[in-house]
Enzyme design. Sequence first.
Site, PDB file in Angstrom:
ATOM      1  N   THR A   1      25.034  -1.090  25.341  1.00  0.00           N
ATOM      2  CA  THR A   1      24.170  -1.789  24.438  1.00  0.00           C
ATOM      3  C   THR A   1      24.598  -2.511  23.412  1.00  0.00           C
ATOM      4  O   THR A   1      26.141  -2.216  22.939  1.00  0.00           O
ATOM      5  CB  THR A   1      23.619  -0.484  22.910  1.00  0.00           C
ATOM      6  OG1 THR A   1      22.906   0.400  23.675  1.00  0.00           O
ATOM      7  CG2 THR A   1      23.270  -0.929  21.311  1.00  0.00           C
TER       8      THR A   1
ATOM      9  N   ASN B   1      25.524  12.015  19.833  1.00  0.00           N
ATOM     10  CA  ASN B   1      24.110  12.516  19.003  1.00  0.00           C
ATOM     11  C   ASN B   1      23.884  13.764  17.999  1.00  0.00           C
ATOM     12  O   ASN B   1      22.962  14.357  18.506  1.00  0.00           O
ATOM     13  CB  ASN B   1      23.583  11.368  19.594  1.00  0.00           C
ATOM     14  CG  ASN B   1      23.599   9.828  19.285  1.00  0.00           C
ATOM     15  OD1 ASN B   1      24.079   9.649  18.365  1.00  0.00           O
ATOM     16  ND2 ASN B   1      23.613   8.920  20.349  1.00  0.00           N
TER      17      ASN B   1
ATOM     18  N   HIS C   1      16.506   6.843  31.363  1.00  0.00           N
ATOM     19  CA  HIS C   1      18.075   8.296  30.632  1.00  0.00           C
ATOM     20  C   HIS C   1      17.968   9.000  29.730  1.00  0.00           C
ATOM     21  O   HIS C   1      16.330   8.418  28.801  1.00  0.00           O
ATOM     22  CB  HIS C   1      17.705   6.354  29.136  1.00  0.00           C
ATOM     23  CG  HIS C   1      19.046   6.306  28.615  1.00  0.00           C
ATOM     24  ND1 HIS C   1      20.354   8.045  28.156  1.00  0.00           N
ATOM     25  CD2 HIS C   1      19.310   5.688  27.369  1.00  0.00           C
ATOM     26  CE1 HIS C   1      21.383   7.624  27.303  1.00  0.00           C
ATOM     27  NE2 HIS C   1      20.738   6.386  26.940  1.00  0.00           N
TER      28      HIS C   1
ATOM     29  N   TYR D   1      19.344  11.407  23.370  1.00  0.00           N
ATOM     30  CA  TYR D   1      18.313  10.568  22.753  1.00  0.00           C
ATOM     31  C   TYR D   1      17.232  11.852  23.352  1.00  0.00           C
ATOM     32  O   TYR D   1      17.146  13.097  23.854  1.00  0.00           O
ATOM     33  CB  TYR D   1      17.763   8.815  23.111  1.00  0.00           C
ATOM     34  CG  TYR D   1      19.179   8.649  22.802  1.00  0.00           C
ATOM     35  CD1 TYR D   1      18.774   8.598  21.521  1.00  0.00           C
ATOM     36  CD2 TYR D   1      19.800   8.358  23.403  1.00  0.00           C
ATOM     37  CE1 TYR D   1      20.163   7.340  21.030  1.00  0.00           C
ATOM     38  CE2 TYR D   1      20.675   7.341  23.158  1.00  0.00           C
ATOM     39  CZ  TYR D   1      21.014   7.406  21.378  1.00  0.00           C
ATOM     40  OH  TYR D   1      22.228   6.294  21.057  1.00  0.00           O
TER      41      TYR D   1
ATOM     42  N   ASN E   1      22.473  11.309  26.417  1.00  0.00           N
ATOM     43  CA  ASN E   1      23.147  10.705  25.095  1.00  0.00           C
ATOM     44  C   ASN E   1      22.461  11.694  24.418  1.00  0.00           C
ATOM     45  O   ASN E   1      22.631  10.317  23.056  1.00  0.00           O
ATOM     46  CB  ASN E   1      24.087   9.457  24.811  1.00  0.00           C
ATOM     47  CG  ASN E   1      24.920   8.507  26.203  1.00  0.00           C
ATOM     48  OD1 ASN E   1      25.256   9.776  26.884  1.00  0.00           O
ATOM     49  ND2 ASN E   1      24.673   8.118  26.619  1.00  0.00           N
TER      50      ASN E   1
END
Length: 366
Positions: free
Chosen positions: A27, A237, A177, A182, A180
Amino acid sequence: MRNEILFDGVRLGDLDLPNRIVMAPLTRNRALADGDVPHELNAEYYAQRASAGLIISEASQISPEGKGYAWTPGIHSDEQIAGWRKVTDAVHEQGGRIFIQLWHVGRVSHTSLQPGGQAPVAPSALAAETQTFDGKSFVPTSTPRALETSEMNRIVNDYRKAAINAKEAGFDGIELHAANGYLLDQFIRDSSNKRTDAYGGSIENRTRIVFEILQALGEVWPAKRIGIRLSPFSHANGISDSDPMATFSHVIEKLNEFGLAYLHLVEGETGGPRELPEGASISILRSLFKGNYMANNGYDQDLAAEAITSGDVDVVAFGRPFIANPDLVERFAENSTLNELDPDTLYGGGAKGYTDYATMKAVLAA
Ligand code: 8OZ
């Protein structure tokens, strides 16, 4: 001495890669603010890194709701498809290959980044204990609303549409994805998924959405052009799980039914220590997968060569080294020193700290 094994060609899915050095998804928050559109600067950046065996693009939101940070690119509008086409053309012109990483942030977002200022969506209405960047400053993520069971088909369809768009944009493949912290990781883990419908409770239920999405993606792309990224032992996160070995063993065993191009694991804490808690084992998880394996997290050239030599690892994804060294492959080949990364220019901004890292060739010519 250079590590020859990194330069052995390898077949990943049905793609022949000239080396085993992959550019990890990174990112960088440099899409056009108006519409989250990739543009020339991004094309230049990726083309500079086209000697990678494979490039995985930065995470790209599949829908407006899937966005969690300012200036990250999307893959849901015509303008974004056209912008990504500039990127894929530029990479292909330099002889490279590029997959797009398909992303829905779930609860890792802020109302100010959501369509109509709505609450972000998640498996359950539990706030992530983390922050996001709203374009001005870091802010705590907003409390999400729980997705209705009747909305799950729409989510799967948003992934399907993004996969179709990725084809139109000229990508060579897609990476799902599911790492992490999400959306998909929020479903997988029992700390963020408190649902009582078919998408919560048992491991099978919590992971159902991942396989529904893979099924949909497989209707758009050959399985051999689809990879998946997981981060079984990461707490990125604010994510956690009471039994990650059991949870991810199930996910990985079931992935074998899909014939994917690769399994990509973030080994340890995302962007942090590689050490694992007691009872956790990447090598056990890896051994459950009957296909190609992409390792990531804190690798240097020697560690990568050692891992590939062991026979368990097929390719290694490098993140930070690729940010600061567009010619990372050539530098590894020549065993040359690496540029230092500038942490102040990681997220947002323009060419500085993005397309202005010098190649070895440029340094020698100066
Ligand atoms: C760093 C900053 C923002 C997002 C991830 C997509 O961790 C990301 C990300 C990384 O997968």
